[in-house]
Design an enzyme around this catalytic site. Structure first.
Site, PDB file in Angstrom:
ATOM      1  N   HIS A 187      34.757  10.281 -23.053  1.00 48.40           N
ATOM      2  CA  HIS A 187      34.527  11.558 -23.734  1.00 48.40           C
ATOM      3  C   HIS A 187      33.437  12.394 -23.068  1.00 48.40           C
ATOM      4  O   HIS A 187      33.683  13.503 -22.641  1.00 48.40           O
ATOM      5  CB  HIS A 187      34.169  11.281 -25.201  1.00 48.40           C
TER       6      HIS A 187
ATOM      7  N   HIS B 135      25.666  18.254 -26.605  1.00 48.48           N
ATOM      8  CA  HIS B 135      26.843  17.417 -26.366  1.00 48.48           C
ATOM      9  C   HIS B 135      27.650  18.054 -25.248  1.00 48.48           C
ATOM     10  O   HIS B 135      27.914  19.261 -25.273  1.00 48.48           O
ATOM     11  CB  HIS B 135      27.705  17.291 -27.620  1.00 48.48           C
TER      12      HIS B 135
ATOM     13  N   HIS C  80      30.556  17.318 -21.648  1.00 41.45           N
ATOM     14  CA  HIS C  80      31.530  16.493 -20.937  1.00 41.45           C
ATOM     15  C   HIS C  80      31.208  16.549 -19.449  1.00 41.45           C
ATOM     16  O   HIS C  80      32.095  16.718 -18.610  1.00 41.45           O
ATOM     17  CB  HIS C  80      32.955  16.992 -21.204  1.00 41.45           C
TER      18      HIS C  80
ATOM     19  N   GLU D  29      32.881  19.123 -33.688  1.00 42.98           N
ATOM     20  CA  GLU D  29      31.933  18.016 -33.522  1.00 42.98           C
ATOM     21  C   GLU D  29      30.496  18.389 -33.906  1.00 42.98           C
ATOM     22  O   GLU D  29      29.533  17.791 -33.427  1.00 42.98           O
ATOM     23  CB  GLU D  29      31.991  17.504 -32.084  1.00 42.98           C
TER      24      GLU D  29
END
Length: 241
Positions: free
Chosen positions: A166, A96, A98, A77
């Site tokens: 996500h 990024h 989670h 990603e």
């Protein structure tokens, strides 16, 4: 140390902090824009953030291609990072993650909004990007530039965005600021769920959010960074500006 060396040192520490604060686990990543080549950025190879060292950092072009003869596996990603840097020239760091407490807000109609002054940097209200809207059934991973650019467009100038089913993406002018926002995004989500169980919530007003953001500078960020560095067992150095 050169400007690049200082920045890469912060990038390694950022990975360790985010892991220690449970914002990332085996997955998730943080990047920084190259300070001398704005069309490039630095991101680690595919590795759990807790274990990243300086030797694991790879230089990329904004379309997610490694610079030079790179054989190590990159994060799939990485296009999240390249697309945001491409769209936002004033942004120099992207996270990024989670982060567990934010996930329920990405799959329900309940909006994540700041309720604590330290959380004002998440923005007035955090939007959600749903990959299914444009790309249909996928593995929910941002695995190409088309998806990355769609996410970047949805994000606009906001510092945070949720990704349905996500996680979340955060951007900021510096890596320390991106870590700050990422940590307090998780804090706010956790507190908001607790407050929702007690009754109606009085969130920060738009004016309060703007005033908190306007007065946040190196003093605030250094204090948080030092705390998180020491908690993660990493060396601390103040950032002057």
């Amino acid at each position: 140390m050169s400007n690049v060396d200082v920045l890469l040192n912060d990038l390694v520490i950022a990975n360790r902090i985010l892991a220690n604060e449970d914002v990332v686990d085996a997955y998730g990543h943080v990047s920084v824009r190259h300070p001398e080549k704005p069309d490039r950025f630095f991101l680690a190879r595919s590795l759990a953030p807790e274990f990243i060292t300086r030797d694991d950092i790879i230089e990329f072009t904004l379309d997610g291609k490694p610079v030079g003869d790179e054989k190590r596996a990159p994060y799939l990603e990485r296009f999240i990072h390249g697309a945001i840097y491409e769209a936002q020239p004033d942004i120099n760091s992207v996270v990024h993650n989670h982060s567990p407490s934010v996930i329920p807000f990405s799959v329900t109609a309940q909006k994540l909004k700041p309720l604590l002054h330290m959380c004002a940097h998440i923005g007035h209200q955090v939007a959600t990007w749903d990959s299914h809207d444009k790309f249909g059934d996928t593995a929910l991973l941002v695995e190409n530039m088309d998806m990355g650019r769609d996410l970047a467009r949805a994000m606009g100038k906001a510092r945070t965005i949720l990704m349905r089913g996500h996680g979340a993406t955060v951007m900021a002018p510096t890596v320390r600021h991106a870590v700050f926002i990422s940590n307090y995004l998780e804090v706010n989500a956790k507190l908001q769920m607790q407050a929702m169980a007690m009754g109606d919530i009085k969130f920060l007003t738009p004016g309060e959010v703007d005033k908190v953001i306007s007065r946040t500078g190196p003093y605030t960020l250094n204090r948080a960074w030092e705390n998180w560095c020491r908690r993660a067992g990493r060396p601390y150095q103040a950032e002057l500006a």
